[in-house]
Structure formats: structure tokens, C-alpha cells
Motif scaffolding. Structure first.
Motif, short mmCIF file in Angstrom:
data_model
loop_
_atom_site.label_atom_id
_atom_site.label_comp_id
_atom_site.label_asym_id
_atom_site.label_seq_id
_atom_site.Cartn_x
_atom_site.Cartn_y
_atom_site.Cartn_z
N ALA A 20 0.73 -1.21 0.06
CA ALA A 20 0.20 0.07 -0.18
C ALA A 20 0.65 0.69 0.11
O ALA A 20 1.66 1.74 0.61
CB ALA A 20 -1.08 -0.19 1.29
N ASN A 21 0.54 2.89 -0.55
CA ASN A 21 1.24 3.52 -0.74
C ASN A 21 0.95 4.83 1.05
O ASN A 21 0.45 3.36 1.49
CB ASN A 21 0.23 4.34 -1.43
N PRO A 22 2.37 4.46 1.45
CA PRO A 22 2.30 4.66 3.00
C PRO A 22 1.49 6.19 3.31
O PRO A 22 0.76 6.31 4.01
CB PRO A 22 4.24 5.80 2.92
N GLU A 23 1.25 6.86 2.22
CA GLU A 23 0.24 8.62 2.48
C GLU A 23 -0.80 7.23 2.76
O GLU A 23 -2.04 7.98 3.54
CB GLU A 23 -0.21 9.50 1.76
N ASP A 24 -1.63 6.82 2.12
CA ASP A 24 -2.83 5.89 2.05
C ASP A 24 -2.92 5.47 2.99
O ASP A 24 -4.39 5.41 3.51
CB ASP A 24 -2.98 5.19 0.68
N LEU A 25 -1.78 4.12 2.75
CA LEU A 25 -2.13 3.73 4.67
C LEU A 25 -2.19 4.47 6.16
O LEU A 25 -2.96 4.66 6.68
CB LEU A 25 -0.77 2.70 4.55
N ARG A 26 -1.39 5.80 5.97
CA ARG A 26 -1.48 6.52 6.86
C ARG A 26 -2.96 7.02 7.12
O ARG A 26 -3.78 6.65 8.27
CB ARG A 26 -1.00 7.50 7.21
N GLU A 27 -4.13 7.67 6.02
CA GLU A 27 -5.29 7.72 6.33
C GLU A 27 -5.96 6.33 6.55
O GLU A 27 -6.82 6.73 7.19
CB GLU A 27 -5.84 8.47 4.58
N TYR A 28 -5.94 5.41 6.16
CA TYR A 28 -6.91 4.19 6.69
C TYR A 28 -6.37 3.61 7.94
O TYR A 28 -7.59 3.26 8.44
CB TYR A 28 -6.21 2.92 5.36
N ASP A 29 -5.53 3.74 8.20
CA ASP A 29 -5.40 4.03 9.73
C ASP A 29 -6.37 4.53 10.59
O ASP A 29 -6.39 4.14 11.64
CB ASP A 29 -3.83 3.26 10.45
N ALA A 30 -6.25 5.41 10.22
CA ALA A 30 -6.75 6.89 11.17
C ALA A 30 -8.43 6.93 11.08
O ALA A 30 -8.96 7.92 11.66
CB ALA A 30 -5.74 8.61 10.39
N PHE A 31 -8.67 5.43 9.56
CA PHE A 31 -10.34 5.66 9.60
C PHE A 31 -11.22 5.75 10.54
O PHE A 31 -10.35 4.77 11.34
CB PHE A 31 -10.73 5.31 8.10
N GLY A 32 -12.47 6.04 11.23
CA GLY A 32 -12.93 5.81 12.13
C GLY A 32 -14.42 6.54 12.18
O GLY A 32 -14.37 7.60 10.61
N PRO A 33 -15.31 5.96 13.04
CA PRO A 33 -16.98 7.17 13.05
C PRO A 33 -15.64 8.96 13.15
O PRO A 33 -17.13 9.56 12.94
CB PRO A 33 -16.96 6.56 13.94
N TRP A 34 -15.35 9.57 14.13
CA TRP A 34 -14.56 10.46 14.34
C TRP A 34 -14.17 11.42 13.42
O TRP A 34 -13.63 11.07 12.00
CB TRP A 34 -13.48 10.35 14.78
N LEU A 35 -14.82 12.72 13.60
CA LEU A 35 -13.99 14.03 12.94
C LEU A 35 -12.09 14.18 13.11
O LEU A 35 -12.02 14.23 14.06
CB LEU A 35 -14.32 15.37 13.34
N LEU A 36 -11.61 14.52 11.98
CA LEU A 36 -10.68 14.52 12.54
C LEU A 36 -9.91 16.12 11.77
O LEU A 36 -10.26 15.99 10.76
CB LEU A 36 -9.42 13.62 10.83
N PRO A 37 -9.55 16.82 12.22
CA PRO A 37 -8.48 18.03 12.07
C PRO A 37 -7.80 17.69 10.77
O PRO A 37 -6.58 17.11 10.83
CB PRO A 37 -8.14 18.55 13.13
N ILE A 38 -6.99 18.94 9.84
CA ILE A 38 -6.45 18.35 8.52
C ILE A 38 -5.18 19.41 9.05
O ILE A 38 -5.75 20.79 9.13
CB ILE A 38 -6.98 18.37 7.45
N LYS A 39 -4.18 19.29 9.79
CA LYS A 39 -3.11 19.90 9.91
C LYS A 39 -1.83 19.58 8.85
O LYS A 39 -0.86 20.85 8.80
CB LYS A 39 -2.75 18.85 10.71
N SER A 40 -2.36 19.26 7.47
CA SER A 40 -1.29 19.28 6.70
C SER A 40 -1.97 19.12 5.17
O SER A 40 -3.20 18.75 5.21
CB SER A 40 0.00 19.18 6.54
N ALA A 41 -1.16 19.18 4.30
CA ALA A 41 -1.46 18.58 2.78
C ALA A 41 -1.80 17.63 2.67
O ALA A 41 -2.63 16.90 1.69
CB ALA A 41 -0.76 19.49 1.36
N ALA A 42 -0.81 16.77 4.42
CA ALA A 42 -1.11 15.29 3.59
C ALA A 42 -2.56 14.59 4.11
O ALA A 42 -2.67 13.28 3.60
CB ALA A 42 0.08 14.34 3.92
N GLU A 43 -3.17 15.15 4.62
CA GLU A 43 -3.66 14.86 5.33
C GLU A 43 -5.42 15.61 4.73
O GLU A 43 -6.30 15.24 4.99
CB GLU A 43 -3.89 14.93 7.27
#
Length: 310
Positions: A20-43
Motif C-alpha cells: 500500500a501507498n504509505p500516505e494512503d495507509l496512514r489515512e486508512y489507519d486513522a479512519f473511523g467514525p470520528w471527525l479529524l482536523p486537517i493539519k497538512s496537505a498530506a491529511e
């Protein structure tokens, strides 16, 4: 051995963490029902990347996940359907389109907003901007992120509350009441030492009638005064069946300086146990408050502020 019989979701392709692409994998690992603040272009979700440059300076930049099962998620999937941002100029909402990989961008300036509302029903929650044009802009999310959205609502309230020199001219006496739920709501609004004066309370559980003249019980109402802001706490529906469990509650924050007129519609004549309706009018927006008894202190406050009664 159970893995041999586990059914794989047809919506999820075969994938591995090593490929898996590392950036896609980070997004997948953080995914859940919660809202997430975006702090960088990668997020920033890939779909909304083109809007990041114009929103990165916002006070709040948040992504809302799609309502899908975790088992249907995978790295590289379109996991977020909505992004919103708040800054000194207003509220921006990015919403994914049903077809293709585009999105709709809507911006609402603060002077277009009449009031802000928070609605909670167990895990279902809504953040609502009531617009002066008469419509509402609603963001639906999972209530596990309610603390974050409370801070978002506070940010909006700061930009809606126009200070004036008018004193409340109302007796500084709190409406006394005993009710666990509404006392909890009062304590929540007073969190951090904010001044909140109860000026109208209606207890839940009082016998009433619906439009079909069927027996119901009231769900209760609490109106608070904080400086030049009214906080209206209710259960969304003013009545319920006697043995029907009702979990929904909502809070509506209205700046008194924005209210141009009000109207009190009486209950139907010769039909006891009915509700009257207090309407706060802000341009084309009508904020209706069903009341089981006359909200005399609220009406007196509005009259003293010179708000026209229709």
C-alpha cells in the motif's frame, strides 16, 4: 481456522499493507467514525486536494468520514465525503458529488447566518447554521466528535454575537427548577465560568395534546440568557408518548441583536393542553419555539430591547 470461513466484503479489493501507498495507509489507519482536523496537505483527502491552498489558514479545517463499515475501507479508497473550514470570514463546506471525483464548494459569510444549532440523538449528531435567507446548512456527523463540534459552535457564536450597549434590563433572578437533564444542560453551558441565567423553564412530563387531540406528555424547555445571546435548550419535539423513550436534544444559540421581530401564536381556542408558538424573526428565518406556558420573561426582554411584536 475462522479466517478460512470469514466472508470478505464485495466492496473491498484484495490488498496488503506491504504494497500500500504509505500516505494512503496512514489515512486508512486513522479512519473511523470520528471527525479529524486537517493539519497538512498530506491529511487532506485526495478528492479535495485542490481546495487545500485556499483553506489551510482556517481556524478549523476538518474532514468528515463516509458512513461505511470499517471492513469496507481500504488504503486509497474515497473515505471522506465532506470537508469544512471556519475562519474570520465565514464557513466553507466542501461536499463530494455522487458521480466522478468532483465536489461542491459552498461558502457562507457570517453576516448571512441567523443562528447556530447543535442536535444530538445518541450517535447521530447535527451541526446546523440557520441562514437569514430562511434555509439551513446542516453537517451530519457521529457524536463521538461532539467535543470538537462544541468548540466549532463556540467559534461561530463569537462571530455572530454583535456587542451593543443595551443592558438586559431584566431582573437578575434565575428561574429555579429541579430536573436532572436540564440542570445537566445548564451546567454544560456554564462550563468555563460563562454566565447563564435561566429565564424560562417548562418541566417535562406534563400532560398535553397533539393536533389529533391524542394524549401526550411534554418534553420540556429551558431558555437561558447570556449577555446578548439566548440559548434555547429543548428535546427537538415538544411532546412524546407517555412511555416512549426519547433521546434527542438540541441547543439553539440566537444573538438578540439579530432579532428583528417576534410573534406569539396562541394555542387553538377551547382546546386545553395545546402549545403556543413563540417565533423569533431574523430577516427570512423563523425560529419557532413551542411553549406550553407563556414565556413572559422572554417577551419582556424582547420588548425592552425594542424588538417589534407582530
Amino acid at each position: 481456522m475462522f479466517g478460512l470461513f470469514r466472508r470478505r466484503s464485495p466492496q473491498r479489493p484484495v490488498w496488503s499493507r506491504t504494497g500500500a501507498n504509505p500516505e494512503d495507509l496512514r489515512e486508512y489507519d486513522a479512519f473511523g467514525p470520528w471527525l479529524l482536523p486537517i493539519k497538512s496537505a498530506a491529511e487532506m483527502p485526495r478528492r479535495f486536494q485542490s481546495a487545500y491552498a485556499g483553506l489551510k489558514g482556517a481556524e478549523y479545517l476538518v474532514k468528515i468520514p463516509r458512513s461505511i463499515d470499517r471492513r469496507d475501507a481500504y488504503p486509497g479508497a474515497d473515505l471522506y465525503a465532506t470537508v469544512f473550514a471556519l475562519d474570520a470570514d465565514g464557513f466553507t463546506l466542501l461536499t463530494a458529488t455522487d458521480k466522478g471525483d468532483g465536489f461542491v464548494n459552498r461558502h457562507v459569510a457570517w453576516d448571512e447566518v441567523a443562528a447556530v444549532r447543535a442536535v444530538v440523538n445518541l450517535l447521530h449528531a447535527e451541526f446546523v447554521l440557520l441562514l437569514k435567507e430562511g434555509h439551513a446548512l446542516t453537517v451530519t456527523y457521529n457524536s463521538v466528535s461532539f467535543d470538537l463540534m462544541t468548540r466549532v459552535a463556540a467559534f461561530v457564536r463569537q462571530h455572530l454575537m454583535v456587542r451593543d450597549e443595551f443592558g438586559s434590563a431584566i431582573a437578575n433572578e434565575a428561574e429555579e427548577f429541579e430536573d436532572f437533564f436540564f440542570n445537566a444542560m445548564l451546567s454544560e453551558e456554564r462550563h468555563g465560568g460563562q454566565f447563564m441565567l435561566p429565564i424560562h423553564f417548562e418541566p417535562p412530563g406534563k400532560p398535553c395534546r397533539n393536533m389529533q387531540n391524542r394524549r401526550r406528555v411534554t418534553t420540556g424547555l429551558l431558555i437561558l440568557l447570556s449577555g446578548n445571546e439566548l440559548v434555547i435548550v429543548d428535546r427537538d419535539a415538544p411532546m412524546r408518548r407517555r412511555f416512549f423513550t426519547h433521546y434527542t436534544y438540541r441547543k439553539t444559540y440566537v444573538g438578540l441583536t439579530s432579532v428583528r421581530a417576534f410573534r406569539l401564536q396562541p394555542p387553538p381556542e377551547n382546546k386545553p393542553g395545546r402549545f403556543m408558538l413563540l417565533e423569533l424573526i431574523i430577516e427570512q428565518q423563523r425560529i419557532g419555539i413551542p411553549c406550553f406556558k407563556t414565556p413572559e420573561r422572554v417577551i419582556d426582554l424582547l420588548r425592552r430591547r425594542g424588538v417589534a411584536r407582530l
